[in-house]
Design a protein around this motif. Structure first.
Motif, PDB file in Angstrom:
ATOM      1  N   ALA A  42      36.978  48.280  52.256  1.00 55.25           N
ATOM      2  CA  ALA A  42      38.264  48.964  52.164  1.00 55.25           C
ATOM      3  C   ALA A  42      39.273  48.129  51.364  1.00 55.25           C
ATOM      4  CB  ALA A  42      38.801  49.253  53.565  1.00 55.25           C
ATOM      5  N   GLU A  43      39.267  46.818  51.563  1.00 51.03           N
ATOM      6  CA  GLU A  43      40.184  45.955  50.817  1.00 51.03           C
ATOM      7  C   GLU A  43      39.822  45.911  49.334  1.00 51.03           C
ATOM      8  OE1 GLU A  43      43.354  43.270  50.110  1.00 51.03           O
ATOM      9  OE2 GLU A  43      42.902  44.803  51.607  1.00 51.03           O
ATOM     10  N   THR A  44      38.523  45.945  49.028  1.00 57.14           N
ATOM     11  CA  THR A  44      38.107  45.980  47.626  1.00 57.14           C
ATOM     12  C   THR A  44      38.572  47.264  46.954  1.00 57.14           C
ATOM     13  OG1 THR A  44      36.165  44.616  48.106  1.00 57.14           O
ATOM     14  CG2 THR A  44      36.113  45.930  46.084  1.00 57.14           C
ATOM     15  N   LEU A  45      38.397  48.387  47.638  1.00 58.93           N
ATOM     16  CA  LEU A  45      38.861  49.659  47.081  1.00 58.93           C
ATOM     17  C   LEU A  45      40.374  49.659  46.894  1.00 58.93           C
ATOM     18  CD1 LEU A  45      36.643  52.138  49.153  1.00 58.93           C
ATOM     19  CD2 LEU A  45      36.246  51.307  46.833  1.00 58.93           C
ATOM     20  N   ARG A  46      41.079  49.040  47.819  1.00 58.59           N
ATOM     21  CA  ARG A  46      42.546  48.980  47.695  1.00 58.59           C
ATOM     22  C   ARG A  46      42.950  48.103  46.514  1.00 58.59           C
ATOM     23  NH1 ARG A  46      46.940  46.058  48.558  1.00 58.59           N
ATOM     24  NH2 ARG A  46      45.680  44.217  48.981  1.00 58.59           N
ATOM     25  N   LEU A  47      42.331  46.940  46.379  1.00 60.67           N
ATOM     26  CA  LEU A  47      42.688  46.025  45.294  1.00 60.67           C
ATOM     27  C   LEU A  47      42.434  46.635  43.925  1.00 60.67           C
ATOM     28  CD1 LEU A  47      41.410  42.528  46.513  1.00 60.67           C
ATOM     29  CD2 LEU A  47      43.782  43.269  46.233  1.00 60.67           C
ATOM     30  N   PHE A  66      40.571  50.793  35.965  1.00 59.77           N
ATOM     31  CA  PHE A  66      39.313  51.396  35.513  1.00 59.77           C
ATOM     32  C   PHE A  66      39.419  51.812  34.044  1.00 59.77           C
ATOM     33  CE2 PHE A  66      39.580  52.031  40.078  1.00 59.77           C
ATOM     34  CZ  PHE A  66      38.350  51.561  40.501  1.00 59.77           C
ATOM     35  N   THR A  67      40.588  52.289  33.630  1.00 58.63           N
ATOM     36  CA  THR A  67      40.784  52.634  32.216  1.00 58.63           C
ATOM     37  C   THR A  67      40.622  51.404  31.335  1.00 58.63           C
ATOM     38  OG1 THR A  67      42.317  54.393  32.869  1.00 58.63           O
ATOM     39  CG2 THR A  67      42.374  53.672  30.580  1.00 58.63           C
ATOM     40  N   ARG A  68      41.190  50.291  31.754  1.00 60.31           N
ATOM     41  CA  ARG A  68      41.020  49.051  30.999  1.00 60.31           C
ATOM     42  C   ARG A  68      39.563  48.621  30.983  1.00 60.31           C
ATOM     43  NH1 ARG A  68      44.705  44.856  33.867  1.00 60.31           N
ATOM     44  NH2 ARG A  68      43.915  43.506  32.184  1.00 60.31           N
ATOM     45  N   LEU A  69      38.895  48.751  32.104  1.00 62.74           N
ATOM     46  CA  LEU A  69      37.500  48.315  32.195  1.00 62.74           C
ATOM     47  C   LEU A  69      36.595  49.127  31.288  1.00 62.74           C
ATOM     48  CD1 LEU A  69      35.466  46.471  33.688  1.00 62.74           C
ATOM     49  CD2 LEU A  69      35.242  48.296  35.399  1.00 62.74           C
ATOM     50  N   PHE A  70      36.856  50.440  31.182  1.00 60.00           N
ATOM     51  CA  PHE A  70      35.982  51.311  30.408  1.00 60.00           C
ATOM     52  C   PHE A  70      36.335  51.354  28.918  1.00 60.00           C
ATOM     53  CE2 PHE A  70      35.444  53.909  34.518  1.00 60.00           C
ATOM     54  CZ  PHE A  70      34.439  53.060  34.948  1.00 60.00           C
ATOM     55  N   VAL A 272      34.763  37.569  36.444  1.00 63.85           N
ATOM     56  CA  VAL A 272      36.074  38.220  36.416  1.00 63.85           C
ATOM     57  C   VAL A 272      36.840  37.950  37.708  1.00 63.85           C
ATOM     58  CG1 VAL A 272      37.237  40.455  36.338  1.00 63.85           C
ATOM     59  CG2 VAL A 272      35.329  39.998  34.800  1.00 63.85           C
ATOM     60  N   PHE A 273      36.178  38.044  38.834  1.00 65.13           N
ATOM     61  CA  PHE A 273      36.873  37.922  40.113  1.00 65.13           C
ATOM     62  C   PHE A 273      37.306  36.477  40.379  1.00 65.13           C
ATOM     63  CE2 PHE A 273      37.766  37.932  44.555  1.00 65.13           C
ATOM     64  CZ  PHE A 273      38.083  39.238  44.898  1.00 65.13           C
ATOM     65  N   PHE A 274      36.379  35.530  40.221  1.00 67.60           N
ATOM     66  CA  PHE A 274      36.678  34.142  40.569  1.00 67.60           C
ATOM     67  C   PHE A 274      37.114  33.298  39.373  1.00 67.60           C
ATOM     68  CE2 PHE A 274      33.575  35.612  43.729  1.00 67.60           C
ATOM     69  CZ  PHE A 274      34.286  35.364  44.897  1.00 67.60           C
ATOM     70  N   GLY A 275      36.843  33.783  38.158  1.00 66.69           N
ATOM     71  CA  GLY A 275      37.129  32.982  36.982  1.00 66.69           C
ATOM     72  C   GLY A 275      35.987  32.027  36.697  1.00 66.69           C
ATOM     73  N   PHE A 276      35.858  31.659  35.424  1.00 65.62           N
ATOM     74  CA  PHE A 276      34.786  30.747  35.041  1.00 65.62           C
ATOM     75  C   PHE A 276      35.200  30.020  33.777  1.00 65.62           C
ATOM     76  CE2 PHE A 276      30.667  29.667  33.098  1.00 65.62           C
ATOM     77  CZ  PHE A 276      30.090  28.985  34.166  1.00 65.62           C
ATOM     78  N   TYR A 284      41.946  41.758  40.919  1.00 68.67           N
ATOM     79  CA  TYR A 284      42.182  43.195  40.827  1.00 68.67           C
ATOM     80  C   TYR A 284      41.174  43.849  39.874  1.00 68.67           C
ATOM     81  CZ  TYR A 284      46.436  41.752  43.136  1.00 68.67           C
ATOM     82  OH  TYR A 284      47.332  41.200  44.034  1.00 68.67           O
ATOM     83  N   MET A 285      40.935  43.237  38.724  1.00 63.59           N
ATOM     84  CA  MET A 285      39.897  43.747  37.834  1.00 63.59           C
ATOM     85  C   MET A 285      38.515  43.513  38.425  1.00 63.59           C
ATOM     86  SD  MET A 285      41.182  45.311  35.298  1.00 63.59           S
ATOM     87  CE  MET A 285      39.672  45.474  34.347  1.00 63.59           C
ATOM     88  N   GLY A 286      38.351  42.393  39.127  1.00 66.61           N
ATOM     89  CA  GLY A 286      37.072  42.165  39.804  1.00 66.61           C
ATOM     90  C   GLY A 286      36.798  43.222  40.855  1.00 66.61           C
ATOM     91  N   ALA A 287      37.840  43.630  41.586  1.00 64.13           N
ATOM     92  CA  ALA A 287      37.671  44.696  42.578  1.00 64.13           C
ATOM     93  C   ALA A 287      37.311  46.019  41.906  1.00 64.13           C
ATOM     94  CB  ALA A 287      38.948  44.846  43.400  1.00 64.13           C
ATOM     95  N   ALA A 288      37.857  46.258  40.712  1.00 63.33           N
ATOM     96  CA  ALA A 288      37.497  47.481  39.981  1.00 63.33           C
ATOM     97  C   ALA A 288      36.018  47.469  39.603  1.00 63.33           C
ATOM     98  CB  ALA A 288      38.374  47.616  38.735  1.00 63.33           C
ATOM     99  N   ILE A 289      35.509  46.314  39.166  1.00 63.60           N
ATOM    100  CA  ILE A 289      34.083  46.214  38.842  1.00 63.60           C
ATOM    101  C   ILE A 289      33.239  46.418  40.094  1.00 63.60           C
ATOM    102  CG2 ILE A 289      32.295  44.682  37.939  1.00 63.60           C
ATOM    103  CD1 ILE A 289      34.504  43.292  36.322  1.00 63.60           C
ATOM    104  N   ALA A 290      33.642  45.804  41.203  1.00 62.04           N
ATOM    105  CA  ALA A 290      32.899  45.975  42.456  1.00 62.04           C
ATOM    106  C   ALA A 290      32.916  47.425  42.911  1.00 62.04           C
ATOM    107  CB  ALA A 290      33.494  45.073  43.535  1.00 62.04           C
ATOM    108  N   THR A 291      34.016  48.113  42.706  1.00 63.45           N
ATOM    109  CA  THR A 291      34.103  49.528  43.071  1.00 63.45           C
ATOM    110  C   THR A 291      33.149  50.367  42.228  1.00 63.45           C
ATOM    111  OG1 THR A 291      36.410  49.266  43.750  1.00 63.45           O
ATOM    112  CG2 THR A 291      35.651  51.501  43.292  1.00 63.45           C
TER     113      THR A 291
END
Length: 317
Positions: A42-47, A66-70, A272-276, A284-291
């Motif tokens: 639920a927190e991932t979907l919210r983020l 999601f628009t940015r991701l796609f 994306v989520f943790f950085g590298f 927030y973008m990491g949560a979009a990928i996970a979603t």
């Protein structure tokens, strides 16, 4: 003359007490599952629906992530590359791992095969090993500097076939997929083997009386009866491959090298989520990928449950 006695009233059945032991016993599992799975989901979907300005509070952006991701080239190029690689990774498992698992199960189900217990154990044993160990071990084996694969190929006259498979973009993902197949082929083998043992002996005996033996017995009798098990294996393969991360990370690192040729959704999500390295993490973008990963898996499971499983029910016995 005496009055007739009043009719007997049927006694009401005793009320069964509420089974309090059921919620009491289920409560720990439900609480743990909620804390470990439901709340993080639920927190991932919210983020995925929010963003944060540098140094400021988070704010609602709807589907902008999601628009940015796609469509944003800064994100979409690596995302679509990872998605295509993930599909290729899944197809290798479906077309290589599962058919080999079915074939091994068919061979090991032969009653007069000597040493079949040893073979089952030896084939299943790699599934119990750590994926990190498997990744590092095969990276050493296939190394062109100190690996033994070149020497082993030379012993059978195939040294000319050797190549630095993990270091070439065109070979790396296929090599890692086959390593994963080698590790996990024991799972479909054991599930299909159990399904074959569950086939009633009367069915096999009736087919043999009708003259169906050998390969014809497998193709015409056993295979239709194990289709439900093959369907379960297929959907488990789909879920596992779209959650894959550890083998790629252990063998090729978070960048999915060389040149992102082995990058899949799991490694892309990690970066994306943790950085590298010099890339800053963006939860927030990491949560979009996970979603997106969650929705892909959900669609695949629903397609199987509503479409494939209903058609396979006629093969159950």
């Amino acid at each position: 003359m005496t009055d007739p006695s009043p009719p007997a009233v049927a006694a009401a059945p005793p009320r069964r007490p509420f089974p309090w032991h059921v919620p009491v016993l289920l409560a720990p599992a439900v609480l743990i599952y909620t804390a470990v799975m439901i709340l993080p989901l639920a927190e991932t979907l919210r983020l995925s629906l929010f963003a944060r300005a540098p140094g400021g509070p988070e704010y609602f952006v709807g589907l902008a992530n999601f628009t940015r991701l796609f469509f944003d080239p800064r994100w979409s190029a690596q995302f679509w590359n990872a998605l295509v690689n993930n599909l290729y990774f899944f197809m290798i498992h479906m077309l290589v791992q599962n058919p080999i698992g079915v074939a091994l199960a068919a061979v090991l189900s032969m009653a007069h095969l000597p040493g079949r217990t040893f073979y089952r154990t030896a084939i299943f044993m790699p599934t119990m090993l750590s994926v990190v160990i498997i990744g590092f071990a095969w990276k050493l084996i296939l190394s062109p500097i100190w690996g033994v694969s070149k020497t082993l190929l030379g012993l059978v006259g195939l040294q000319a076939w050797f190549a630095p498979w993990l270091g070439r973009e065109e070979y790396a993902l296929t090599a890692l997929s086959l390593i994963s197949v080698w590790q996990y082929v024991g799972i479909p083998m054991m599930l299909i083997y159990a399904a074959m043992l569950n086939i009633p002996k009367e069915v096999i005996e009736a087919a043999e009386i009708d003259g169906v033996r050998g390969l014809a017995l497998f193709w015409k009798v056993k295979l239709p009866l194990i289709w439900p098990a093959i369907g379960i294996i297929s959907i488990l393969t789909f879920i596992g491959n779209f959650n894959a991360f550890d083998l790629i990370y252990a063998a090729q690192g978070a960048l999915g090298g060389p040149n992102f040729s082995t990058d899949i959704l799991g490694t892309y999500l990690y970066r994306v989520f943790f950085g590298f390295q010099i890339q800053t993490g963006d939860p927030y973008m990491g949560a979009a990928i996970a979603t997106v990963m969650f929705l892909i898996i959900l669609c695949g499971v629903m397609l199987y449950l509503l479409g494939v499983q209903r058609r396979l029910q006629r093969y159950q016995f």
